[in-house]
Design a protein around this motif. Sequence first.
Motif, PDB file in Angstrom:
ATOM      1  N   ALA A   1      32.910  -2.588 -22.449  1.00 13.73           N
ATOM      2  CA  ALA A   1      33.725  -3.188 -21.586  1.00 13.73           C
ATOM      3  C   ALA A   1      34.215  -4.524 -22.238  1.00 13.73           C
ATOM      4  CB  ALA A   1      32.841  -3.622 -20.223  1.00 13.73           C
ATOM      5  N   THR A   2      35.436  -4.721 -22.361  1.00 13.04           N
ATOM      6  CA  THR A   2      35.908  -5.944 -23.022  1.00 13.04           C
ATOM      7  C   THR A   2      37.179  -5.950 -22.741  1.00 13.04           C
ATOM      8  OG1 THR A   2      35.917  -6.962 -25.191  1.00 13.04           O
ATOM      9  CG2 THR A   2      36.419  -4.810 -25.051  1.00 13.04           C
ATOM     10  N   SER A   3      37.776  -7.391 -22.687  1.00 12.95           N
ATOM     11  CA  SER A   3      39.121  -7.622 -22.658  1.00 12.95           C
ATOM     12  C   SER A   3      39.746  -8.265 -24.027  1.00 12.95           C
ATOM     13  CB  SER A   3      39.506  -8.814 -21.525  1.00 12.95           C
ATOM     14  OG  SER A   3      39.252  -8.085 -20.109  1.00 12.95           O
ATOM     15  N   THR A   4      38.824  -8.511 -24.960  1.00 10.47           N
ATOM     16  CA  THR A   4      38.997  -9.091 -26.283  1.00 10.47           C
ATOM     17  C   THR A   4      38.664  -8.283 -27.341  1.00 10.47           C
ATOM     18  OG1 THR A   4      36.906 -10.305 -26.172  1.00 10.47           O
ATOM     19  CG2 THR A   4      39.049 -11.585 -25.251  1.00 10.47           C
ATOM     20  N   PRO A   5      39.147  -7.049 -27.524  1.00  9.05           N
ATOM     21  CA  PRO A   5      38.782  -6.218 -28.453  1.00  9.05           C
ATOM     22  C   PRO A   5      39.199  -6.747 -29.818  1.00  9.05           C
ATOM     23  CG  PRO A   5      40.766  -5.463 -27.562  1.00  9.05           C
ATOM     24  CD  PRO A   5      40.527  -6.537 -26.624  1.00  9.05           C
ATOM     25  N   ASP A   6      38.494  -6.351 -31.007  1.00 14.73           N
ATOM     26  CA  ASP A   6      38.886  -6.721 -32.310  1.00 14.73           C
ATOM     27  C   ASP A   6      40.288  -6.386 -32.792  1.00 14.73           C
ATOM     28  OD1 ASP A   6      36.123  -6.403 -32.213  1.00 14.73           O
ATOM     29  OD2 ASP A   6      35.882  -5.542 -34.351  1.00 14.73           O
ATOM     30  N   LEU A   7      40.888  -5.115 -32.327  1.00  9.22           N
ATOM     31  CA  LEU A   7      42.006  -4.743 -32.657  1.00  9.22           C
ATOM     32  C   LEU A   7      42.818  -4.024 -31.309  1.00  9.22           C
ATOM     33  CD1 LEU A   7      41.649  -2.984 -36.102  1.00  9.22           C
ATOM     34  CD2 LEU A   7      42.123  -5.309 -35.985  1.00  9.22           C
ATOM     35  N   THR A   8      44.096  -4.070 -31.356  1.00 13.25           N
ATOM     36  CA  THR A   8      44.882  -3.246 -30.624  1.00 13.25           C
ATOM     37  C   THR A   8      44.163  -1.814 -30.384  1.00 13.25           C
ATOM     38  OG1 THR A   8      46.749  -4.584 -30.781  1.00 13.25           O
ATOM     39  CG2 THR A   8      47.041  -2.404 -29.593  1.00 13.25           C
TER      40      THR A   8
ATOM     41  N   VAL B   1      50.389  -7.121 -26.611  1.00 16.00           N
ATOM     42  CA  VAL B   1      51.230  -6.288 -27.446  1.00 16.00           C
ATOM     43  C   VAL B   1      52.489  -6.210 -27.258  1.00 16.00           C
ATOM     44  CG1 VAL B   1      51.223  -4.110 -28.606  1.00 16.00           C
ATOM     45  CG2 VAL B   1      48.934  -5.049 -28.097  1.00 16.00           C
ATOM     46  N   SER B   2      52.806  -5.748 -26.264  1.00 21.22           N
ATOM     47  CA  SER B   2      54.339  -5.320 -25.810  1.00 21.22           C
ATOM     48  C   SER B   2      55.050  -6.695 -25.681  1.00 21.22           C
ATOM     49  CB  SER B   2      54.536  -4.603 -24.557  1.00 21.22           C
ATOM     50  OG  SER B   2      54.048  -5.391 -23.404  1.00 21.22           O
ATOM     51  N   THR B   3      54.553  -7.815 -25.620  1.00 26.18           N
ATOM     52  CA  THR B   3      55.178  -9.075 -25.656  1.00 26.18           C
ATOM     53  C   THR B   3      55.167  -9.905 -26.906  1.00 26.18           C
ATOM     54  OG1 THR B   3      53.488 -10.523 -24.585  1.00 26.18           O
ATOM     55  CG2 THR B   3      54.871  -9.662 -23.174  1.00 26.18           C
ATOM     56  N   GLN B   4      54.553  -9.191 -28.021  1.00 28.36           N
ATOM     57  CA  GLN B   4      54.435  -9.664 -29.206  1.00 28.36           C
ATOM     58  C   GLN B   4      53.848 -11.056 -29.416  1.00 28.36           C
ATOM     59  OE1 GLN B   4      58.097  -8.980 -31.159  1.00 28.36           O
ATOM     60  NE2 GLN B   4      57.818  -6.925 -31.371  1.00 28.36           N
ATOM     61  N   SER B   5      52.677 -11.541 -28.704  1.00 26.48           N
ATOM     62  CA  SER B   5      52.110 -12.552 -28.766  1.00 26.48           C
ATOM     63  C   SER B   5      50.671 -12.589 -28.349  1.00 26.48           C
ATOM     64  CB  SER B   5      52.815 -13.661 -27.886  1.00 26.48           C
ATOM     65  OG  SER B   5      52.639 -13.327 -26.741  1.00 26.48           O
ATOM     66  N   THR B   6      49.869 -13.265 -28.777  1.00 23.80           N
ATOM     67  CA  THR B   6      48.386 -13.291 -28.238  1.00 23.80           C
ATOM     68  C   THR B   6      48.065 -13.704 -26.940  1.00 23.80           C
ATOM     69  OG1 THR B   6      47.726 -13.498 -30.868  1.00 23.80           O
ATOM     70  CG2 THR B   6      46.173 -14.005 -29.031  1.00 23.80           C
ATOM     71  N   GLY B   7      48.656 -14.935 -26.709  1.00 27.76           N
ATOM     72  CA  GLY B   7      48.778 -15.593 -25.260  1.00 27.76           C
ATOM     73  C   GLY B   7      47.342 -16.280 -24.956  1.00 27.76           C
TER      74      GLY B   7
END
Length: 323
Positions: A81-88, A203-209
Amino acid sequence: MTTRAVVVGCGHYLPERIVENSEFEDSLDTTDEWIRSRSGIERRHFAAEGQTTSDMAARAARNALTQAGLEPGEIDAIIVATSTPDLTFPSAATMVQADLGMTSGFAFDVQAVCAGFVYALSTANALVLSGQARRVLVIGAETFSRIMDWDDRSTCVLFGDGAGAVILEAQEDAGTPQDRGILASDLNSDGRHRDILYVDGGVSTQSTGHLRMQGREVFRHAVEKLAATAEAALAKAGATADEIDWVVPHQANIRIIQGTAKKLGLGMDRVVVTVQDHGNTSAASIPLALSVGEARGQIKRGDLLVTEAIGGGLAWGAVVLRW
């Protein structure tokens, strides 16, 4: 006889760097007293440069495996369970699988923000009850320090990094509320409230945020929804609040924790609290608290526990289990 998913091991990992509240005083208009009074947080851990979510998850997993006396090859599935994975992609769970040296089984991530571990635990329970897995490694791991806006004092002082893990194993029992293992779960979400807690990128907004939160709105929803989901899960389990030995809540804010306990009619002496030392570690907070609570000698075999959490989405839920 009834199959139950029973916790047979738990463990956690916290990064070496400890950040006291006082560290924020040089860069923000805040004080240690201000942070403590509004959140109960005194310190938190931040991941080192280059340290990833999957690295912390694997360390927590190894500690849980050691406690359970199991080898990685004896695990059938991994859920992170994570919202901050290493990669997409690929998932953090497959990275943990590789790190542990597992060459069989399956692994995947669950994303429900702070409620992620409750969702993952419920999913793992379903895998066990359906016969798809005998042993499931369930991990909550986050590096929220990577998505903080360091100019926003209302959010950046609240969060920390870390990981916690439990191992569930299929065991047969009598099918009563006295059984060990997961007895019931209750999951909910309501996407209408997405704007009160979210990250303004992807990802789809092309920014980390960065993480954005309307603190008062989150608090207003949290206490009511957490108490309600805990009561719903207890009813499904055939248990009452009076029977609870420990509430192990999402460690977001001491006032939310206190408010939820009050609504359930429980004193704080029956609540495992770690928020002062870890801050809000999102999906990692419940498994961290479970592991720390057991290490402290609070949580003992046979105890009836309720875990509950709410996070962005909004998503919230609870799990009732006997340790």
